[in-house]
Design an enzyme around this catalytic site. Structure first.
Site, PDB file in Angstrom:
ATOM      1  N   CYS A  99      20.598 -21.739  16.553  1.00  0.00           N
ATOM      2  CA  CYS A  99      19.677 -22.202  15.519  1.00  0.00           C
ATOM      3  C   CYS A  99      20.232 -21.708  14.169  1.00  0.00           C
ATOM      4  CB  CYS A  99      18.293 -21.636  15.811  1.00  0.00           C
ATOM      5  SG  CYS A  99      17.077 -22.077  14.564  1.00  0.00           S
ATOM      6  N   ASP A 142      -4.535   1.867  -6.419  1.00  0.00           N
ATOM      7  CA  ASP A 142      -4.976   1.319  -5.142  1.00  0.00           C
ATOM      8  C   ASP A 142      -4.140   1.913  -4.012  1.00  0.00           C
ATOM      9  OD1 ASP A 142      -6.447  -0.178  -3.453  1.00  0.00           O
ATOM     10  OD2 ASP A 142      -5.512  -2.095  -3.924  1.00  0.00           O
ATOM     11  N   CYS A 188      16.254 -26.588  14.717  1.00  0.00           N
ATOM     12  CA  CYS A 188      17.125 -26.909  15.858  1.00  0.00           C
ATOM     13  C   CYS A 188      16.375 -27.628  16.966  1.00  0.00           C
ATOM     14  CB  CYS A 188      17.780 -25.641  16.396  1.00  0.00           C
ATOM     15  SG  CYS A 188      16.626 -24.594  17.278  1.00  0.00           S
ATOM     16  N   TYR A 231      -4.867  12.942 -10.716  1.00  0.00           N
ATOM     17  CA  TYR A 231      -5.804  12.641 -11.801  1.00  0.00           C
ATOM     18  C   TYR A 231      -7.007  13.563 -11.907  1.00  0.00           C
ATOM     19  CZ  TYR A 231      -7.744  10.013  -7.870  1.00  0.00           C
ATOM     20  OH  TYR A 231      -8.203   9.640  -6.648  1.00  0.00           O
ATOM     21  N   LYS A 261     -14.207  -2.795 -11.604  1.00  0.00           N
ATOM     22  CA  LYS A 261     -13.337  -3.485 -10.643  1.00  0.00           C
ATOM     23  C   LYS A 261     -12.883  -4.812 -11.230  1.00  0.00           C
ATOM     24  CE  LYS A 261     -13.488  -1.173  -6.646  1.00  0.00           C
ATOM     25  NZ  LYS A 261     -13.415  -1.556  -5.306  1.00  0.00           N
ATOM     26  N   GLU A 274      -8.850   5.481 -17.291  1.00  0.00           N
ATOM     27  CA  GLU A 274      -7.647   5.636 -16.457  1.00  0.00           C
ATOM     28  C   GLU A 274      -7.468   4.420 -15.567  1.00  0.00           C
ATOM     29  OE1 GLU A 274      -8.193   9.083 -14.015  1.00  0.00           O
ATOM     30  OE2 GLU A 274      -8.590  10.337 -15.762  1.00  0.00           O
ATOM     31  N   CYS A 326      11.389 -19.193  17.567  1.00  0.00           N
ATOM     32  CA  CYS A 326      12.372 -20.132  18.103  1.00  0.00           C
ATOM     33  C   CYS A 326      13.301 -19.319  18.991  1.00  0.00           C
ATOM     34  CB  CYS A 326      13.171 -20.770  16.970  1.00  0.00           C
ATOM     35  SG  CYS A 326      14.648 -21.610  17.603  1.00  0.00           S
ATOM     36  N   CYS A 358      11.148 -26.217  16.888  1.00  0.00           N
ATOM     37  CA  CYS A 358      11.779 -25.577  15.739  1.00  0.00           C
ATOM     38  C   CYS A 358      12.202 -26.634  14.714  1.00  0.00           C
ATOM     39  CB  CYS A 358      12.989 -24.773  16.198  1.00  0.00           C
ATOM     40  SG  CYS A 358      13.901 -24.063  14.827  1.00  0.00           S
ATOM     41  N   LYS A 383      -7.211   2.669 -11.954  1.00  0.00           N
ATOM     42  CA  LYS A 383      -7.726   2.957 -10.614  1.00  0.00           C
ATOM     43  C   LYS A 383      -6.627   2.567  -9.633  1.00  0.00           C
ATOM     44  CE  LYS A 383     -11.919   2.680  -7.885  1.00  0.00           C
ATOM     45  NZ  LYS A 383     -11.370   2.382  -6.575  1.00  0.00           N
TER      46      LYS A 383
HETATM   47  S1  IVH Z   1     -11.771   9.950  -9.813  1.00  0.00           S
HETATM   48  C1  IVH Z   1     -15.635  11.869  -8.518  1.00  0.00           C
HETATM   49  N1  IVH Z   1      -9.741   8.607 -10.801  1.00  0.00           N
HETATM   50  O1  IVH Z   1     -11.038   5.652  -6.288  1.00  0.00           O
HETATM   51  C2  IVH Z   1     -14.519  11.063  -8.998  1.00  0.00           C
HETATM   52  N2  IVH Z   1     -10.468   8.088  -8.600  1.00  0.00           N
HETATM   53  O2  IVH Z   1     -14.183   5.617  -5.353  1.00  0.00           O
HETATM   54  C3  IVH Z   1     -13.491  10.910  -7.997  1.00  0.00           C
HETATM   55  N3  IVH Z   1      -9.121   6.357  -7.476  1.00  0.00           N
HETATM   56  O3  IVH Z   1     -11.105   7.214  -3.334  1.00  0.00           O
HETATM   57  C4  IVH Z   1     -12.447   9.937  -8.221  1.00  0.00           C
HETATM   58  N4  IVH Z   1      -7.728   6.003  -9.138  1.00  0.00           N
HETATM   59  O4  IVH Z   1      -8.958   7.572  -4.471  1.00  0.00           O
HETATM   60  C5  IVH Z   1     -10.562   8.785  -9.741  1.00  0.00           C
HETATM   61  N5  IVH Z   1      -7.943   7.516 -11.787  1.00  0.00           N
HETATM   62  C6  IVH Z   1      -8.746   7.695 -10.740  1.00  0.00           C
HETATM   63  C7  IVH Z   1      -8.598   6.954  -9.543  1.00  0.00           C
HETATM   64  C8  IVH Z   1      -9.493   7.175  -8.489  1.00  0.00           C
HETATM   65  C9  IVH Z   1      -8.049   5.668  -7.906  1.00  0.00           C
HETATM   66  C10 IVH Z   1      -9.776   6.193  -6.157  1.00  0.00           C
HETATM   67  C11 IVH Z   1      -9.972   7.473  -5.422  1.00  0.00           C
HETATM   68  C12 IVH Z   1     -11.280   7.358  -4.698  1.00  0.00           C
HETATM   69  C13 IVH Z   1     -11.860   6.110  -5.257  1.00  0.00           C
HETATM   70  C14 IVH Z   1     -13.210   6.441  -5.847  1.00  0.00           C
END
Ligand code: IVH
Length: 670
Positions: free
Chosen positions: A433, A117, A412, A224, A315, A113, A427, A409, A115
């Site tokens: 300006c 942010d 101006c 998720y 990551k 999946e 400014c 500036c 991740k």
């Molecule tokens: S599963 C026990 N799935 O990542 C498993 N987490 O360190 C729990 N996050 O704070 C998380 N996308 O907010 C999972 N597809 C995803 C995710 C996800 C982002 C974040 C989540 C959590 C951090 C886990």
């Protein structure tokens, strides 16, 4: 309408609005245009106002917010919210795969999946109703942000189809790039410091007290994970797919947001795909999450102290390149803020060629200890904007000194100022300006302000160059003959421009006030000022304390408003705009009733049906006045929960009628 009819109509309208909301925000397949949708919502709101006893907790009208959360309650999670272990290389992923494969003696299906942010959220549903939404906190306990989460359109308030009766769903709340950019443009226009990145903005937004403001921020979500005492299905993937059918916005397999695979090769393929594609997503991701699909297998693998063994995250490395700093130039914003920009030797990073990078402010230059002609490191994370993260000191020649921030500036030549506690230099030459003057005009004509059609950036540039406009009031004395002499201005565009200018005279006072571009007076603040003071003269003569009295207006805004009206050139401008026929008084409102005529009411405490702001509006719409403190002139004290003891004492002392929210509703419904 009888009570039964009203209740029935509210139910039907709610279901219809929920359905269209889902089509629009989750399915991306809207069947109604905005106007028709608003009409449905307005009908529902009107009925809920008339029959508050049938205004359900999870009514779709809650999407626009209104509830204020003074203090976010701490709530214990029903199932702890764990974090994930991190990996950074194919090797580490391979080790993880081998490890989990050793833990069970059968083949494993993996789910990959994105991740996301943003901010993790856990939401509890009972009988298909959203009950509580809690932030991750320390994993054991989080904060109850239900009122704010209810404003997020992609999170269902009521579920459909065969949902389980009691479960939690976990996911991520984030801010899409489009909303982040829109908000920062708006902030720039009123001179507010820009937000740094979508993740922090999402997290700050979720903790705002006024859910109405949250509703305007355009947060989004992906859900998720499903947690319940009774498993929903055999595996994680299948459960997530089911959750989609209950109305949740879940990762879409056809977009490769989620994918099942049997081995390392499949996992790596998914990772490589998104390492390249992530820059095309409309939101930030910072990696990939890999989970073991089968719940039985998950259970047998268990947890380490902090995270499950059955999942890990990969990551993405921020992409980093080296390039030469050629010069630093300085941009002047609409409000006079100065932004230093690094001009770089062009370099390819994450699929785009970068020639410039913002250095934000003087502190940033100092922090980087940037010298002229340095070779710098440029990084692009998941985010949209590349940034300079450091200097390659090995490549610094001793011939050049540190970058000196400019003192005048660049447009101006006015001496720049930097107020105590502010990150930016400004400014101060607001009236002449050039970028500030043009910026002010652009802000004035923008859609949410005077909305003048037919006048774009280029035309403003042209009018300014030909000295036909020096401030916004000049727009109202433009003549067709003058415009026809300009390049690219034919008869048709001239008449549409003049018609647009004429039409702008009908724009409401709150939008005119917003259009003036007073520092820190955005749309919401303008609305609050107009609602409170009713006309420009009252705002102009308001004392600092009176301004401070207005909800959400603090020291910074109050000072900025006062400063604006101390400047005689601003007063002259307002006079010219008044003579041009612009609106500087609040529209006279059509009253719902005059039942509270000559009555003064004070509101205290927190309420369950209406927000304080709504109560105030209702009092005024029924002919009454709202005061902030109890005195001998007070007729009623509308008392909510946790009312201030001083107010109660004063009310008793003056013999003021104390009424509940319920009784207040009864009075105005008479
Ligand atoms: S599963 C026990 N799935 O990542 C498993 N987490 O360190 C729990 N996050 O704070 C998380 N996308 O907010 C999972 N597809 C995803 C995710 C996800 C982002 C974040 C989540 C959590 C951090 C886990």
């Amino acid at each position: 309408m009888t009570q039964d009819e009203a209740k029935q109509k509210i139910l039907v309208l709610s279901a219809e609005i929920h359905r269209h909301n889902h089509l629009y925000y989750v399915e991306n397949a809207s069947q109604l245009d905005d106007f028709d949708f608003d009409m449905l919502l307005k009908q529902l709101e009107a009925l809920e106002l008339e029959f508050p006893q049938f205004a359900f907790e999870n009514s779709p009208s809650k999407r626009v917010g209104g509830d204020i959360t003074k203090k976010f309650e701490t709530v214990r999670h029903r199932f702890p919210m764990l974090s994930l272990s991190n990996t950074y290389s194919e090797e580490e992923i391979s080790e993880w795969v081998t490890r989990v494969q050793k833990l069970v003696a059968e083949p494993i299906d993996f789910v990959c999946e994105l991740k996301y942010d943003g901010v993790a959220i856990g939401i509890h549903y009972e009988n298909g109703q959203l009950l509580k939404a809690v932030t991750r906190g320390d994993g054991e306990k989080g904060e109850d942000v239900t009122n704010n989460v209810k404003t997020i359109r992609s999170i269902p308030l009521q579920l459909s189809n065969d949902f389980p009766l009691d479960f939690d769903i976990r996911g991520e709340i984030f801010m899409p790039h489009s909303q982040f950019q829109r908000i920062n443009l708006e902030r720039e226009a009123i001179g507010e410091q820009l937000f740094a990145n979508p993740r922090n903005t999402a997290s700050g937004t979720l903790k705002m007290q006024d859910s109405k403001l949250v509703a305007e921020r355009g947060l989004d979500s992906y859900l998720y994970g499903i947690y319940s005492t009774e498993p929903i299905d055999q595996g994680h993937y299948e459960s997530v797919m089911r959750a989609a059918s209950w109305g949740f916005k879940t990762p879409n397999p056809s977009k490769r947001f989620i994918e099942k695979t049997k081995d390392l090769a499949g996992i790596m393929d998914f990772i490589r795909y998104w390492d390249l594609e992530r820059s095309n997503l409309p939101f930030d991701i910072d990696g990939i999450v890999i989970k073991v699909n089968n719940y039985q297998q998950q259970k047998s693998m268990g947890f380490t102290a902090k995270s499950p063994r059955w999942a890990t995250s990969f990551k993405f490395k921020a992409k980093r390149v080296e390039t030469a700093l050629i010069t630093v130039s300085y941009q002047v914003g609409r409000t006079g803020s100065i932004t230093p920009v690094a001009n770089l030797s062009p370099v390819l990073i994450g699929g785009t060629t970068v020639k410039r990078a913002s250095l934000h402010n003087a502190d940033q230059i100092e922090k980087l200890m940037l010298h002229e002609n340095d070779v710098v490191y440029l990084e692009k994370g998941g985010e949209i904007i590349p940034k300079i993260v450091g200097v390659n000191l090995d490549k610094r020649s001793g011939d050049f000194g540190p970058i000196q921030f400019i003192s005048n500036c660049p447009e101006c030549n006015a001496l720049l100022v930097r107020s105590e506690g502010e990150a930016n230099h400004y400014c101060p030459n607001e009236t002449s300006c050039p970028p500030q003057v043009k910026g002010k005009i652009q802000h004035f004509i923008s859609r949410k302000a005077l909305n003048i059609d037919g006048l774009g950036e280029e035309t403003i540039e042209l009018l300014f160059e030909k000295e036909l406009i020096r401030d916004v009031s000049d727009l109202y004395v433009l003549k067709a003959e003058q415009l026809l002499q300009l390049d690219r201005m034919a008869e048709k565009s001239v008449s549409s421009l003049l018609a647009g200018i004429e039409l702008s005279k009908n724009v409401t006072f709150e939008r005119v006030l917003f259009g003036l571009g007073i520092r820190f007076v955005g749309e919401t603040v303008a609305k609050k000022l107009v609602r409170y003071f009713k006309n420009i003269d009252a705002i102009q003569s308001a004392t600092y304390d009176q301004l401070n009295e207005v909800e959400e207006i603090g020291e910074k805004i109050a000072m900025s408003v006062q400063q604006y009206f101390l400047d005689t050139s601003n007063l002259a401008l307002i006079n010219r705009l008044k003579s041009a026929g612009l609106c500087f008084v609040k529209e006279s409102e059509v009253l719902d009733s005059t039942i509270l005529r000559d009555k003064t009411l004070v509101i205290s405490g927190t309420f369950s049906v209406f927000s304080r702001e709504e109560l105030k509006e209702l009092i005024e719409k029924n002919g009454g006045k709202v005061a902030s403190s109890v005195s001998s002139k007070t007729d009623y004290l509308v008392a909510g929960d946790n009312m201030g003891p001083a107010k109660l004492k004063a009310a008793n002392g003056f013999g003021v009628n104390i009424i509940s929210e319920e009784n207040f509703i009864k009075i105005i419904s008479l």
